[in-house]
Write a protein that holds these residues in place. Structure first.
Motif, PDB file in Angstrom:
ATOM      1  N   HIS A 127       0.926  -1.139  -0.260  1.00  0.00           N
ATOM      2  CA  HIS A 127       0.017  -0.078  -0.034  1.00  0.00           C
ATOM      3  C   HIS A 127       0.868   1.489   0.034  1.00  0.00           C
ATOM      4  N   HIS A 172       1.570   1.674  10.477  1.00  0.00           N
ATOM      5  CA  HIS A 172       0.612   1.177   9.735  1.00  0.00           C
ATOM      6  C   HIS A 172      -0.624   0.075  10.428  1.00  0.00           C
ATOM      7  N   VAL A 173      -0.706   0.117  11.445  1.00  0.00           N
ATOM      8  CA  VAL A 173      -1.676  -0.488  12.278  1.00  0.00           C
ATOM      9  C   VAL A 173      -3.084  -0.226  11.897  1.00  0.00           C
ATOM     10  N   LYS A 174      -3.259   1.309  11.657  1.00  0.00           N
ATOM     11  CA  LYS A 174      -4.487   1.509  11.187  1.00  0.00           C
ATOM     12  C   LYS A 174      -5.026   0.867   9.818  1.00  0.00           C
ATOM     13  N   SER A 215      -4.113  -1.964   8.843  1.00  0.00           N
ATOM     14  CA  SER A 215      -3.834  -3.498   9.056  1.00  0.00           C
ATOM     15  C   SER A 215      -5.103  -4.346   9.040  1.00  0.00           C
ATOM     16  N   THR A 216      -4.769  -5.507   9.313  1.00  0.00           N
ATOM     17  CA  THR A 216      -6.177  -6.525   9.329  1.00  0.00           C
ATOM     18  C   THR A 216      -6.465  -6.518  10.915  1.00  0.00           C
ATOM     19  N   ARG A 217      -7.456  -7.055  11.299  1.00  0.00           N
ATOM     20  CA  ARG A 217      -7.816  -7.029  12.716  1.00  0.00           C
ATOM     21  C   ARG A 217      -7.109  -7.933  13.397  1.00  0.00           C
ATOM     22  N   THR A 264      -3.904  -8.101  13.230  1.00  0.00           N
ATOM     23  CA  THR A 264      -2.717  -7.313  13.640  1.00  0.00           C
ATOM     24  C   THR A 264      -3.177  -6.416  14.676  1.00  0.00           C
ATOM     25  N   LYS A 265      -4.484  -5.531  14.352  1.00  0.00           N
ATOM     26  CA  LYS A 265      -4.953  -4.755  15.476  1.00  0.00           C
ATOM     27  C   LYS A 265      -4.989  -5.378  16.829  1.00  0.00           C
TER      28      LYS A 265
END
Length: 147
Positions: free
Chosen positions: A13, A82-84, A86-88, A90-91
């Motif tokens: 991305h 880049h956590v915002k 990312s996938t759930r 990763t969060k």
């Protein structure tokens, strides 16, 4: 299949530069707020004519500094890591890391504020390495009967 390939494995991305500039400006403003808050002495502020003790003033200053620090850490984790985007999963891992760190901090606070209470079985006894190191005699370090 679309020609954009947005869901291909290994797709990177690319985020606009203005997003990073906005986050940088927000971090810079929060840094200035942190420095400004460190110069404010909350013991001399008298809201509604009340006098604030130095302990409460220090507590207010620490709460403000920690709030600003948490905001800065959140911005860094969300945007620069880049956590915002990312996938759930990763969060969940990012949040669980902070929850774990908070629990460890609370455990450390609990452990650090306990009073040391000597245990009767910890008293000196004959043949103790501590007594041999200090050169004490056996009579002084003999076992005392419990009462």
């Amino acid at each position: 299949m679309s020609s954009h390939g947005s869901h291909l494995p290994g797709h990177i991305h690319v985020f606009p530069i203005w997003m990073y500039v906005k986050v940088f400006i927000a971090l810079f403003v929060l840094m200035i707020l942190t420095v400004a808050a460190s110069y404010v002495d909350f013991t001399h502020i008298h809201p509604l004519g009340m006098t604030i003790s130095p302990l409460v003033g220090s507590l207010i200053n620490n709460v403000i500094a920690m709030t600003i620090a948490v905001l800065k850490a959140t911005l860094v984790v969300l945007f620069f890591m880049h956590v915002k985007f990312s996938t759930r999963l990763t969060k969940i891992f990012a949040v669980s890391g902070f929850v774990w760190m908070s629990l460890m901090f609370l455990i450390l606070l609990d452990y650090g504020t306990r009073a040391w209470e000597p245990v009767p079985s910890w008293e000196k006894f004959e043949g103790s390495a501590l007594s041999r190191q200090k050169g004490e005699k056996a009579e002084e370090t003999s076992v005392r009967p419990r009462q």
